[in-house]
Structures are given as C-alpha cells and as structure tokens.
Design a protein around this motif. Structure first.
Motif, PDB file in Angstrom:
ATOM      1  N   ARG A  93      -7.959  39.381 -22.621  1.00  0.00           N
ATOM      2  CA  ARG A  93      -6.497  39.374 -22.440  1.00  0.00           C
ATOM      3  C   ARG A  93      -6.089  39.451 -20.977  1.00  0.00           C
ATOM      4  NH1 ARG A  93      -4.303  37.643 -26.991  1.00  0.00           N
ATOM      5  NH2 ARG A  93      -5.704  38.157 -28.662  1.00  0.00           N
ATOM      6  N   VAL A  94      -6.708  38.656 -20.125  1.00  0.00           N
ATOM      7  CA  VAL A  94      -6.363  38.694 -18.705  1.00  0.00           C
ATOM      8  C   VAL A  94      -5.029  37.973 -18.478  1.00  0.00           C
ATOM      9  CG1 VAL A  94      -8.779  38.792 -18.012  1.00  0.00           C
ATOM     10  CG2 VAL A  94      -7.625  36.582 -18.169  1.00  0.00           C
ATOM     11  N   VAL A  95      -4.339  38.331 -17.382  1.00  0.00           N
ATOM     12  CA  VAL A  95      -3.044  37.700 -17.102  1.00  0.00           C
ATOM     13  C   VAL A  95      -3.210  36.453 -16.237  1.00  0.00           C
ATOM     14  CG1 VAL A  95      -1.814  39.886 -17.321  1.00  0.00           C
ATOM     15  CG2 VAL A  95      -2.551  39.109 -15.054  1.00  0.00           C
ATOM     16  N   ALA A  96      -4.364  36.332 -15.574  1.00  0.00           N
ATOM     17  CA  ALA A  96      -4.640  35.158 -14.747  1.00  0.00           C
ATOM     18  C   ALA A  96      -6.149  35.094 -14.536  1.00  0.00           C
ATOM     19  CB  ALA A  96      -3.927  35.261 -13.398  1.00  0.00           C
ATOM     20  N   ILE A  97      -6.641  33.882 -14.202  1.00  0.00           N
ATOM     21  CA  ILE A  97      -8.077  33.717 -13.979  1.00  0.00           C
ATOM     22  C   ILE A  97      -8.320  33.151 -12.587  1.00  0.00           C
ATOM     23  CG2 ILE A  97     -10.188  32.543 -14.748  1.00  0.00           C
ATOM     24  CD1 ILE A  97      -8.958  32.396 -17.530  1.00  0.00           C
ATOM     25  N   ALA A 320       7.545  37.639  -9.584  1.00  0.00           N
ATOM     26  CA  ALA A 320       7.992  37.439 -10.967  1.00  0.00           C
ATOM     27  C   ALA A 320       8.503  38.748 -11.562  1.00  0.00           C
ATOM     28  CB  ALA A 320       6.844  36.896 -11.802  1.00  0.00           C
ATOM     29  N   GLY A 321       8.021  39.867 -11.022  1.00  0.00           N
ATOM     30  CA  GLY A 321       8.402  41.175 -11.554  1.00  0.00           C
ATOM     31  C   GLY A 321       7.870  41.374 -12.959  1.00  0.00           C
ATOM     32  N   SER A 322       6.799  40.669 -13.279  1.00  0.00           N
ATOM     33  CA  SER A 322       6.287  40.711 -14.653  1.00  0.00           C
ATOM     34  C   SER A 322       4.809  40.325 -14.660  1.00  0.00           C
ATOM     35  CB  SER A 322       7.090  39.716 -15.493  1.00  0.00           C
ATOM     36  OG  SER A 322       6.330  39.237 -16.582  1.00  0.00           O
ATOM     37  N   ASP A 324       3.657  38.764 -17.352  1.00  0.00           N
ATOM     38  CA  ASP A 324       3.581  37.714 -18.357  1.00  0.00           C
ATOM     39  C   ASP A 324       2.957  36.467 -17.724  1.00  0.00           C
ATOM     40  OD1 ASP A 324       4.188  36.157 -20.696  1.00  0.00           O
ATOM     41  OD2 ASP A 324       5.723  35.221 -19.449  1.00  0.00           O
ATOM     42  N   PRO A 325       1.870  35.951 -18.290  1.00  0.00           N
ATOM     43  CA  PRO A 325       1.168  34.836 -17.648  1.00  0.00           C
ATOM     44  C   PRO A 325       2.075  33.647 -17.317  1.00  0.00           C
ATOM     45  CG  PRO A 325      -0.139  35.692 -19.467  1.00  0.00           C
ATOM     46  CD  PRO A 325       1.161  36.413 -19.501  1.00  0.00           C
ATOM     47  N   GLU A 326       3.032  33.331 -18.200  1.00  0.00           N
ATOM     48  CA  GLU A 326       3.910  32.180 -17.924  1.00  0.00           C
ATOM     49  C   GLU A 326       4.788  32.445 -16.707  1.00  0.00           C
ATOM     50  OE1 GLU A 326       5.664  29.806 -20.817  1.00  0.00           O
ATOM     51  OE2 GLU A 326       4.390  30.518 -22.461  1.00  0.00           O
ATOM     52  N   ALA A 327       5.285  33.688 -16.603  1.00  0.00           N
ATOM     53  CA  ALA A 327       6.121  34.045 -15.455  1.00  0.00           C
ATOM     54  C   ALA A 327       5.290  34.013 -14.167  1.00  0.00           C
ATOM     55  CB  ALA A 327       6.728  35.428 -15.667  1.00  0.00           C
ATOM     56  N   ILE A 328       4.028  34.449 -14.265  1.00  0.00           N
ATOM     57  CA  ILE A 328       3.163  34.446 -13.087  1.00  0.00           C
ATOM     58  C   ILE A 328       2.931  33.010 -12.628  1.00  0.00           C
ATOM     59  CG2 ILE A 328       0.872  35.034 -12.179  1.00  0.00           C
ATOM     60  CD1 ILE A 328       0.740  37.286 -14.253  1.00  0.00           C
ATOM     61  N   ALA A 329       2.635  32.122 -13.585  1.00  0.00           N
ATOM     62  CA  ALA A 329       2.383  30.725 -13.232  1.00  0.00           C
ATOM     63  C   ALA A 329       3.606  30.107 -12.557  1.00  0.00           C
ATOM     64  CB  ALA A 329       1.996  29.932 -14.481  1.00  0.00           C
TER      65      ALA A 329
END
Lengths: 374, 299
Positions: A93-97, A320-322, A324-329
C-alpha cells in the motif's frame, strides 16, 4: 482508593493519548523498486545508497509524518520489475514508487502503476516511451532524444568525427533509442554511420561485431549501452586493434566500467547526468559533503537521481497536502524549479528538464568536460 | 556489408578463440557424464566458483598466479566433491532422473547463494599481462588467451586420456562407466572413484573459469549459466561422454556462434538461439554426436 482509581484513569488516558500521537505520526510508505542484483545491479545499489545518504542528510518527512521505504529487488528484470510494482501497490500500500532505474524495466512496471493510479518515478529512465501518454509515470532525468542529440553534436563539432560506428544492445530500449537519436542527428549534421552492430545484454563475446566494425574503418565507436557490456566490448575492441575513441551514454556511469575495462576504457567519454563540479546550489553541495562523509566515496549520478526522486515525491505530497496517490501524481506534474541534489528540476509531461553533463575518463578518474543546458 | 577474406579469417580466429573456452568446459561436462551417466547441470556454476576463487586469491589476497591457479583447481575440486557428497551420493541408488533434477536444483542453489554471498555486481578480474593483450599476425589479431587455451586444452585432454587408459584409477573409472554394481562387487571403492571423478571435472571447470575470466575480464555469480549451457551443447554435439568429441564440439559451437553474428549481424541478438538450434538438430539427426558411438543396450 480514589487516588488509585484516579491514577489508573490517568494512566489509561495517557495510553490513549500515546496511541493517538502514534496514529497521527503513521509513516508515509514509499516503495523502492530497485535493481539490487542482476545485470545493472550497480544502478539499483547506487540509487539505494543515495536515498540512504539523503536520510542521513535531512529528516525525511511530509505533513508531519515520517517516511518509510519498502525495498523490493527487481533483479534488473522486466517481469520482476512489473511484479515488484504490483506487490508494492497491492500488498504494501505505498503512496508512490521510486524505480526501476532502467527504461526497459520501467516500460514493464509503469503501466501497472498507471492502472493502479499510483505515481511511479524512474530516477534514470531516459527512454521517452516510458512516460508517453501516461499521467502517473515520471522521471527525474532528461530524455534520450536530447542526450543522443548532444552526443552527436559533441562527436561532430568537438571531436571532429565524420565516420561513426554503433554497437547497440538490442535487449535495451534505452540503448536502441539512444542509438537512433544519435544516428539521426549525426547524419543530419553531415556525418556518416559506417557500421551498426548489435549485441544483447549478458553476452560476453563481441569479437564478431567488433571485427565487422573495424573493417568499416570508423573514427569513433558509439556504444550507448550499460557499463558491463561497454567495458567488455572496450577490452575486446582494443585487443582487436580497434583503437578509435569511444563515446557512450549515461549507461557508462558505474565503478564497474573502470574495474572491468581497465586500460581499455581510458579516454572514454560519455554523456550523463552528473559530476560533482557540475552543480553548485546549497543542497547539491550538502549532498556531496554528506555522501563523502557517510560512504567515503565520491557521489554518483544514480544515487543523486534516486535522492532527487524522493525529494520530488515529498515536495508533491507537501504541495498536495495529502498522501492520496492521485493527488501526489497531480502535484508532481506541477513541479517547478525544485531545488534537488542535481541542480533544479522542473517537470513537463512527466519528464524532468535537466542539463547533460559530458565527462571523460582520465587516469581512471572522471574529468568534467562540459554541461549542456536544454 | 564488408565481407573481405580478411574479415572472414579474423572471424574464424574469433570463433576458435571462443570455441577453445567452450572446449575446456565441455570436457569436464563430458567426463562426469561418461563415467556416471549424470549430466551435471551445476558444472557451469562450479566454473563460476572457480573464477571467483581465482578472483579472490589474486585480486583480494594478492597471491601470485603460480600459487593461485593450482590452489583454485584444488579448492574447486573440493567444492565438486562436496556437491557430489551432499547432493548426488544420497541419490545413487535412485533412478537417474532424480540425480538430473537435483543437478538443476544444485545449479540454482549455487547461483542464488552466490548472489547472497558476493552480491549481484560484477567485479573486474585482474588479468596477467600474457593473457591481457593480443598478438598481431599480419592484419589479424589473436587474443593472448586464444594462444594458450588450445594448448592448455590439448594438454589436459592428453593427461585425461593417459589417466583414463593407462592408470588403475582410470581403469576403475572405465569399469564404473560400464556397471557400477559389478565394479563394486569386484572390490573397487566406488564412492572414492566417483569423488575422484568429480574432483577432476571440477578442476577442469576451474581451469575453464580462469581462462574465461581472462578473456572476458569480469566475474559475477550468474556468469556460469550461458557458458554452462553452451558447453553442454558442445559435449552433446561432440558425442557426450567422449573427451575428444567434447573438444571438437566446443570449437564447432564457437565457430557457429561467431559466424552467425559475422554473417547475419542483424540477428546477433539470437546467437544463443542458433547454438541451441544446433543442439536440437544434432539430437534429431545424430543424437550420439560427431564422435559418439551408437548406444548399446546393456545386457
């Protein structure tokens, strides 16, 4: 009696408070999909080292939460890289790779991250195809059309070469791409590609290819491959009496090149990402100092670019203040003039806009020749 | 393409150069097979262990080559004997297929153990000057290794033939290859002869490993896989079990491989496929190889 109950209550509430604090500081998990073994293990291991140095240099955190890395060895293999990405996303469950380090593996791992809508960033994946048409795949380096073009211009203008021979690793999207962009620019300038020969990652004997190349009488040997193949080919080229200068891409950048190639790679030039003298911002200098202090070695491109990848992801999380992977991207796509260990970085359609550094091997040491800005 | 006579001759020399290395490996393969009827798939990995042993003795402990080379052969021979004791001896009475499957397992085990112990990154092999350069013969270039490998191979094959046909141990080996049980009944210490065979085969692999890493100056834990497969192919093409055949098979494979690349440069990526196609061809057309005799059913 009352006091006992009160203290029990107090202890209980302290316990609850402690758990609450621990809950708030739950680490942000970032996956590392790296080549720890296999054909290009030097890149994965250097990348991992760079990230560890960054950890020593600064407290890695975002939004008040510490960062936790989950490392998976992709064995320098496409299938393993795809599996690693899958595992990091589904199980860990990583937020980014971060990683893989090489283009071929990213072409396998990228689509998986894209589908799962989790950002993935290749520190040194230069092949343009890796990010094309994708909004979750990134890179922390320049792309091969630019690198190939600079190499061709350098060969034509600075070295005065008119006849070039190519020895290309057909198993690597990186090498094939770079060879094509070099050939296109070199012929456009008026030069001639007199021989093109092929090899495959893991092959060790290149005498047949080099014999054909020698027969074509080139003035330069362009080998945009990875270090192990470059070193072995250089040794065999010299043994076959092919004594022309060798030019390579960023794939030449590993200590193994000199260890294996020895005298045969002396004078080799390559286009790449990094030289300690090339970047002078405070963060770059701090990184160089920490790297030297922690490892006792000179910093390298792959460590620096992996560290940059971490910085890019953390910066995006903050903006992003989050987590959440989509917000990070989405935030990563908006990276502008971020200070990193290799100067500053701006991201455009997933690609980093970065200068090319040209280096030459003199007495076993990399000498800095030039920086070419985009 | 530029296909002058000069290029063709140089390519032949390149083929002989590579083929000599395959020969050296193939004779170890074929010897163990000839005596035990066991295809020791771990032979390529023993070859890797040989190369690493030499690398550590010379590159790390800085011993001179005249000590390192024999010591490498000895240590690698011990590894071979250990593998036999641990993996093959317990299965001696089992069907042959069990030993074959175990050999594949041993091979994977050694490769992965190697990755854990020495790491996945290749290391540069220190090459002595006599092997590092190349000799110019008119317009042709012959790498130093290429001059020495055929000499070494011939010497080793000669020594092996003398050993097999002129000594008591050799007689025991030949007897073993016919019938293990009958040989045991004759009072021969079969396990000892088998240990002896593995020791010799592994010492040959060590010689191959050293020469290989002189020609291609690097060592890595997976370096034995492809040379191992090619040597196996060479042993089959030459007639598995036949030492002289293995030598010839090695040169055939080397030349075929180089000519594939030399004549069809755009297919260089498929050079291994051509070699293995040759293996399939031989298995279909002449399964006993170039020098093999037709198989006789044991009565």
């Amino acid at each position: 009696m009352n006091r006992k109950i009160a203290s029990l209550l107090l202890a209980g509430s302290l316990l609850v408070a402690a758990t609450a604090v621990a809950g708030a500081a739950e680490p942000i998990r970032i996956g590392l999909n790296l080549e720890m073994t296999g054909g290009v293990a030097a890149y994965g291991q250097q990348g991992y080292e760079g990230i560890q140095v960054l950890q020593q240099m600064m407290k890695l955190e975002a939004l008040g939460r510490p960062v936790e890395f989950v490392l998976v060895d992709n064995k320098s293999d496409r299938v393993e890289s795809a599996n690693a990405a899958q595992r990091l996303i589904q199980r860990d469950r990583v937020v980014a790779i971060i990683g893989p380090m090489i283009s071929g593996s990213m072409l396998a791992a990228g689509p998986i991250a894209e589908q799962a809508r989790v950002p993935i960033i290749g520190p040194s994946t230069t092949n343009p195809l890796t990010t094309q048409g994708r909004s979750f795949v990134f890179r922390a380096c320049f792309i091969d059309p630019f690198q190939g073009q600079i190499a061709a211009r350098f060969a034509y203008d600075n070295l005065g070469v008119r006849r070039a021979a190519l020895l290309v690793d057909v198993a690597q999207d990186y090498a094939v791409g770079l060879a094509n962009f070099f050939a296109r620019e070199f012929t456009r300038l008026g030069g001639q590609v007199v021989a093109t020969q092929y090899l495959k990652t893991g092959d060790q004997d290149f005498s047949a290819q080099l014999t054909a190349i020698r027969a074509a009488n080139p003035e330069l040997l362009y080998m945009p491959n990875y270090y192990a193949e470059i070193a072995l080919a250089a040794v065999q080229a010299r043994r076959l009496g092919l004594d022309v200068p060798i030019l390579a891409g960023d794939g030449a950048d590993a200590p193994e090149l000199v260890q294996i190639g020895g005298a045969a790679v002396e004078g080799l030039m390559h286009t790449g990402f990094y030289h300690v003298q090339a970047f002078s911002n405070p963060l770059a200098q701090q990184y160089v100092e920490t790297f030297r202090r922690v490892t006792g070695k000179e910093p390298n491109a792959f460590g620096a670019l992996a560290a940059d990848s971490v910085l890019i992801v953390l910066d995006a999380i903050r903006r992003a203040g989050s987590t959440d992977p989509e917000a990070i991207a989405a935030a990563m796509q908006q990276t502008r003039d971020l200070e990193v260990t290799t100067g500053t970085v701006t991201i455009q359609n997933g690609d980093a806009i970065k200068p090319v550094v040209i280096r030459k091997l003199v007495n076993g040491q990399w000498e800095y020749l030039a920086t070419v800005n985009p | 393409m530029n296909l002058s006579l000069e290029v063709i001759v140089q390519q032949l020399l390149n083929g002989i150069s590579l083929g000599g290395l395959y020969s050296l490996l193939a004779i170890g393969y074929t010897m163990v097979y000839g005596i035990l009827r066991l295809i020791n798939f771990a032979h390529g990995d023993v070859f890797m262990i040989g190369a690493y042993t030499a690398f550590f003795l010379v590159g790390v402990f800085h011993l001179p080559w005249w000590i390192s080379a024999p010591l490498t052969a000895l240590l690698t021979a011990l590894v071979g004997v250990t593998i036999d004791r641990a993996a093959y001896r317990p299965l001696r009475e089992e069907p042959r297929i069990s030993a074959l499957i175990t050999a594949v397992g041993v091979s994977f085990f050694i490769e992965n153990l190697g990755l854990v112990v020495v790491g996945g990154r290749p290391r540069g092999m220190p090459v002595p000057p006599a092997f590092a350069g190349s000799y110019a013969l008119g317009p042709f270039r012959v790498p130093g290794v290429t001059v020495w490998v055929p000499v070494l191979t011939l010497l080793l094959v000669g020594a092996l033939l003398v050993l097999v046909y002129r000594t008591r141990a050799g007689m025991a080996m030949r007897a073993l290859s016919r019938d293990i049980e009958a040989t045991r009944l004759m009072g021969v210490d079969v396990d000892r002869v088998i240990s002896y065979t593995f020791a010799l085969g592994s010492a040959l692999a060590a010689a191959g490993g050293i020469m290989w890493s002189f020609q291609f100056p690097q060592v890595n834990p997976l370096m034995g896989i492809y040379p191992g497969w090619k040597a196996f192919t060479a042993a089959v093409v030459g007639g598995i079990g036949n030492v002289v055949g293995a030598m010839i098979g090695g040169f055939v494979i080397g030349i075929v491989e180089i000519m594939t690349v030399g004549l069809m440069p755009h297919l260089s990526g498929y050079r291994d496929a051509f070699v293995f196609a040759l293996l399939v061809f031989f298995l279909l057309v002449r399964p006993t190889g170039i020098l093999g005799e037709p198989m006789k059913e044991k009565v």
